[in-house]
Each structure stands twice: as C-alpha cells, then as structure tokens.
Scaffold this active site. Sequence first.
Site, PDB file in Angstrom:
ATOM      1  N   THR A  97      -8.799  -4.777   1.869  1.00 36.03           N
ATOM      2  CA  THR A  97      -9.916  -4.663   2.034  1.00 36.03           C
ATOM      3  C   THR A  97     -10.379  -4.104   0.322  1.00 36.03           C
ATOM      4  O   THR A  97      -9.961  -3.268  -0.016  1.00 36.03           O
ATOM      5  CB  THR A  97     -10.595  -3.525   2.892  1.00 36.03           C
ATOM      6  OG1 THR A  97     -10.113  -3.853   4.123  1.00 36.03           O
ATOM      7  CG2 THR A  97     -12.028  -3.443   2.732  1.00 36.03           C
ATOM      8  N   LYS A 172     -16.265  -8.127   5.387  1.00 34.87           N
ATOM      9  CA  LYS A 172     -15.724  -7.187   5.662  1.00 34.87           C
ATOM     10  C   LYS A 172     -16.541  -5.800   5.525  1.00 34.87           C
ATOM     11  O   LYS A 172     -16.682  -4.827   6.183  1.00 34.87           O
ATOM     12  CB  LYS A 172     -14.275  -7.160   4.999  1.00 34.87           C
ATOM     13  CG  LYS A 172     -13.515  -5.771   5.056  1.00 34.87           C
ATOM     14  CD  LYS A 172     -12.920  -5.959   6.430  1.00 34.87           C
ATOM     15  CE  LYS A 172     -12.149  -4.445   6.579  1.00 34.87           C
ATOM     16  NZ  LYS A 172     -11.772  -4.245   8.074  1.00 34.87           N
ATOM     17  N   LYS A 240     -12.790   5.225   1.429  1.00 37.16           N
ATOM     18  CA  LYS A 240     -12.874   3.887   0.382  1.00 37.16           C
ATOM     19  C   LYS A 240     -13.691   2.877   0.742  1.00 37.16           C
ATOM     20  O   LYS A 240     -14.565   2.335  -0.326  1.00 37.16           O
ATOM     21  CB  LYS A 240     -11.409   3.635   0.340  1.00 37.16           C
ATOM     22  CG  LYS A 240     -11.142   2.125  -0.412  1.00 37.16           C
ATOM     23  CD  LYS A 240      -9.705   1.475  -0.389  1.00 37.16           C
ATOM     24  CE  LYS A 240      -9.234   0.989   1.002  1.00 37.16           C
ATOM     25  NZ  LYS A 240      -9.341  -0.274   1.062  1.00 37.16           N
TER      26      LYS A 240
HETATM   27  P1  NAP Z   1      -1.574   1.800   4.238  1.00 41.03           P
HETATM   28  O1  NAP Z   1      -0.631   2.097   5.355  1.00 41.03           O
HETATM   29  O2  NAP Z   1      -1.951   3.144   3.162  1.00 41.03           O
HETATM   30  O3  NAP Z   1      -0.515   1.021   3.183  1.00 41.03           O
HETATM   31  C1  NAP Z   1      -0.612   0.729   2.027  1.00 41.03           C
HETATM   32  C2  NAP Z   1       0.072  -0.206   0.941  1.00 41.03           C
HETATM   33  O4  NAP Z   1      -0.405  -0.472  -0.161  1.00 41.03           O
HETATM   34  C3  NAP Z   1       1.425   0.131   1.338  1.00 41.03           C
HETATM   35  O5  NAP Z   1       2.235  -0.748   1.296  1.00 41.03           O
HETATM   36  C4  NAP Z   1       1.669   0.920  -0.229  1.00 41.03           C
HETATM   37  O6  NAP Z   1       2.970   1.086  -0.644  1.00 41.03           O
HETATM   38  C5  NAP Z   1       0.747  -0.034  -1.030  1.00 41.03           C
HETATM   39  N1  NAP Z   1       0.083   0.598  -2.258  1.00 41.03           N
HETATM   40  C6  NAP Z   1      -0.598   1.370  -2.346  1.00 41.03           C
HETATM   41  N2  NAP Z   1      -0.914   1.723  -3.802  1.00 41.03           N
HETATM   42  C7  NAP Z   1       0.037   0.777  -4.410  1.00 41.03           C
HETATM   43  C8  NAP Z   1       0.164   0.451  -5.744  1.00 41.03           C
HETATM   44  N3  NAP Z   1      -0.515   1.184  -6.850  1.00 41.03           N
HETATM   45  N4  NAP Z   1       1.128  -0.340  -5.962  1.00 41.03           N
HETATM   46  C9  NAP Z   1       1.802  -1.042  -5.073  1.00 41.03           C
HETATM   47  N5  NAP Z   1       1.669  -0.921  -3.831  1.00 41.03           N
HETATM   48  C10 NAP Z   1       0.704   0.204  -3.599  1.00 41.03           C
HETATM   49  O7  NAP Z   1      -2.716   1.054   4.544  1.00 41.03           O
HETATM   50  P2  NAP Z   1      -3.168  -0.198   5.689  1.00 41.03           P
HETATM   51  O8  NAP Z   1      -3.638   0.767   6.842  1.00 41.03           O
HETATM   52  O9  NAP Z   1      -1.930  -0.959   5.883  1.00 41.03           O
HETATM   53  O10 NAP Z   1      -4.279  -0.856   4.967  1.00 41.03           O
HETATM   54  C11 NAP Z   1      -3.948  -1.929   3.872  1.00 41.03           C
HETATM   55  C12 NAP Z   1      -5.306  -2.504   3.719  1.00 41.03           C
HETATM   56  O11 NAP Z   1      -5.850  -3.021   5.013  1.00 41.03           O
HETATM   57  C13 NAP Z   1      -6.289  -1.574   3.147  1.00 41.03           C
HETATM   58  O12 NAP Z   1      -7.154  -2.308   2.060  1.00 41.03           O
HETATM   59  C14 NAP Z   1      -7.279  -1.146   4.366  1.00 41.03           C
HETATM   60  O13 NAP Z   1      -8.698  -0.836   4.058  1.00 41.03           O
HETATM   61  C15 NAP Z   1      -7.235  -2.552   5.149  1.00 41.03           C
HETATM   62  N6  NAP Z   1      -7.412  -2.452   6.625  1.00 41.03           N
HETATM   63  C16 NAP Z   1      -6.728  -1.330   7.361  1.00 41.03           C
HETATM   64  C17 NAP Z   1      -7.014  -1.331   8.648  1.00 41.03           C
HETATM   65  C18 NAP Z   1      -6.104  -0.185   9.539  1.00 41.03           C
HETATM   66  O14 NAP Z   1      -6.746  -0.078  10.716  1.00 41.03           O
HETATM   67  N7  NAP Z   1      -5.292   0.576   9.008  1.00 41.03           N
HETATM   68  C19 NAP Z   1      -7.708  -2.246   9.331  1.00 41.03           C
HETATM   69  C20 NAP Z   1      -8.329  -3.268   8.407  1.00 41.03           C
HETATM   70  C21 NAP Z   1      -8.174  -3.214   7.228  1.00 41.03           C
HETATM   71  P3  NAP Z   1       3.681   2.462  -0.368  1.00 41.03           P
HETATM   72  O15 NAP Z   1       4.158   2.458   0.953  1.00 41.03           O
HETATM   73  O16 NAP Z   1       4.578   2.449  -1.552  1.00 41.03           O
HETATM   74  O17 NAP Z   1       2.773   3.386  -0.388  1.00 41.03           O
END
Ligand code: NAP
Length: 289
Positions: A97, A172, A240
């Site tokens: 996102t 989104k 965010k």
């Molecule tokens: P998450 O569990 O916090 O995972 C974030 C990912 O980004 C991890 O792989 C993390 O790596 C990586 N990352 C963060 N900073 C980084 C950097 N500087 N360099 C390289 N990698 C980095 O998040 P998530 O819930 O899976 O969500 C991922 C995306 O989908 C977000 O944009 C979120 O808004 C969106 N989203 C989430 C949901 C939900 O329900 N969770 C639903 C719809 C959309 P590390 O493991 O090394 O930290």
Amino acid sequence: MTEKIGFIGMGIMGQPMAANLVTKGYAVMVYNRSADKTKLLADLGAKVAMTPKEVGEWAQVVFLMLTGPEAINDTLRGPDGLLAGLPSGGVIVNMSTVPPAYSRTLAGDLAQQGITLIDAPVSGSKKPAEEGTLVILASGPEEAVNQLESVFLGMGKKVVYCGIAGNGSAMKMTVNLLLGAMMAGLSEAVQFGERCGLGADIIINTILSSPLGCGLYNLKAEMLRNNQFPAQFPLKHMFKDLGFVLETAEQHHTKTPLGNAVYALYQQGMAAGLGEMDFAAVKKVLAAM
Ligand code: NAP
C-alpha cells in the site's frame, strides 16, 4: 502461465500470498530483508534469494509486498537492489500500500529503464491472504494486467482493473479510508454501549444480526469480545495508510473530515504503543479516554 515468479516481502501478507503461488504450482523465488521469515516458503519448495538483485536476475515478474515507499526504494536501489538484476522488459507488480502519487512517479521512472510497473494493492488482510480470497486492485497497462490474471487469481478471488498505474493505489486509499472509519465507528459504539451498562457480547451480537452486520465486523467481533488484538492488519499500517489518504486528499483538493478525525485516533494508538496490535485496538484508545 508465467514460469518464474519473484516475491519480495515475507511479512504478514507476503508469506501466505507467496505460499499460495507455490501451492498452485508456480516456480517462486522469495527474498526478505530478515532472512528467518523465508523459512516457511523454503519448506514449501520455493527458492530463497540472498539479495533482491538475485530475484531480478532469475524471475520474469517480481511481486513486492513491503511496508511502503521507503521499503520499496531500499529494495529497488543499490548494488544488490532488484533493479541491478532485473533486465529491461521485466515486470514489477507492487502490491504494497503506497500513495497514488508515489506509484505514478515510480511507473514513470521504471518505464525509462524498460520495466513495466503494475500497481496492484490488495483489499483483505491475513485471513483472506491465507485463504486466497484477496481482492486485487490492479492498474497499469491493461494487457500486462490481463497476462497476469491467473497469477493474481492464485492469491485472490477477484481482480478489479482500475486503469492507469496509480489508480489501484487510489482505489486502495478509498477503501482504507472507509475501513479506518468503520473500525473506529464500531469501537466507539461498543465502548459507548459498555459504558451504558451493556456487555460487549450482546452489543456485538445485536450489531451483527442487524443490517450493520458485515464481513469486517464479523472478522473483528472476537477481538472486541475478548479485548485481545493479535495483529492481522497492524495498527501502524492503518496509521500509515490514513496518512497517505490525507496527503492524497490535499493533492486532489478534497476534504476528509472523518478521515482526519480517525487519523487522530490511530495516531493516539501509535503514541500509546499499540502499533504492533491489530488496528481494532483503536478500541483501547477510546477506552482510555
Ligand atoms: P509486515 O508484516 O509489517 O511486513 C512488511 C515487510 O516489509 C517485511 O517483509 C519487511 O521486512 C519489509 N520491509 C520493511 N521495511 C523494509 C526496508 N526498509 N527494506 C526492505 N524490506 C523492508 O506488513 P504486512 O502486513 O505484510 O503488509 C505489507 C503491505 O501490505 C503494507 O503496505 C500494508 O499496508 C499492506 N496491507 C496489509 C494488510 C494486512 O492486513 N496486514 C492488508 C492489506 C494491505 P522485515 O521482515 O525484514 O522487517
């Protein structure tokens, strides 16, 4: 069928999404900044890269599921970055996102290197990601989106084609503005009812059996009943995303009074240290008032 798929970002969403692709028979190479999170995918049979560059050298299309613009920039750039490995003609599908303006700029930058960006964030959280029932808000060149339809349907139940790159992110933002407000609304109503002497259980059951009952409220009911908020969609991500919504509203000269109000609530949640909990923990913010 696209033969070789790269998948970068093994967080809450990326792991089950990539796992579904492996299970559906795609050849997948994954990368995550913290290497320990690639174990599940390795166990399922995915290849594991040591750098984003390695993914770019191997895959024909690379999916990103990362926190936001900063994480994407860190992943794309530098000597070990994805762009150091992905040749001209490659395709990047960003499912993270991000603000629409960021997507549009990125699409233009990548086009100069002969790389196509598909901007395809998702609606749905951890459970739909695990069940393969996400709704994919795809934008970018229509032909490229159509070519990837079967891959998208390996992770989701529906692909909504939104138009040029950036429009998927705009959709989104639209969805998450409503999502943030709906969750805050339910939390405030439950909090209000409890203070009036009603139990959380009877309040939630009443709401769910009324015309207000919906998929989101069904998903979050247990959290509100138990006052436990294990992260499916972390509060830090809702904070965010609402920040992106407000920024985008300003760029498009539109007002979001409700969005501003709920942004302030999630901001208080961040200040109270609730960022790693599910965004339904906004209930705790209201309870503390
Ligand atoms: P998450 O569990 O916090 O995972 C974030 C990912 O980004 C991890 O792989 C993390 O790596 C990586 N990352 C963060 N900073 C980084 C950097 N500087 N360099 C390289 N990698 C980095 O998040 P998530 O819930 O899976 O969500 C991922 C995306 O989908 C977000 O944009 C979120 O808004 C969106 N989203 C989430 C949901 C939900 O329900 N969770 C639903 C719809 C959309 P590390 O493991 O090394 O930290």
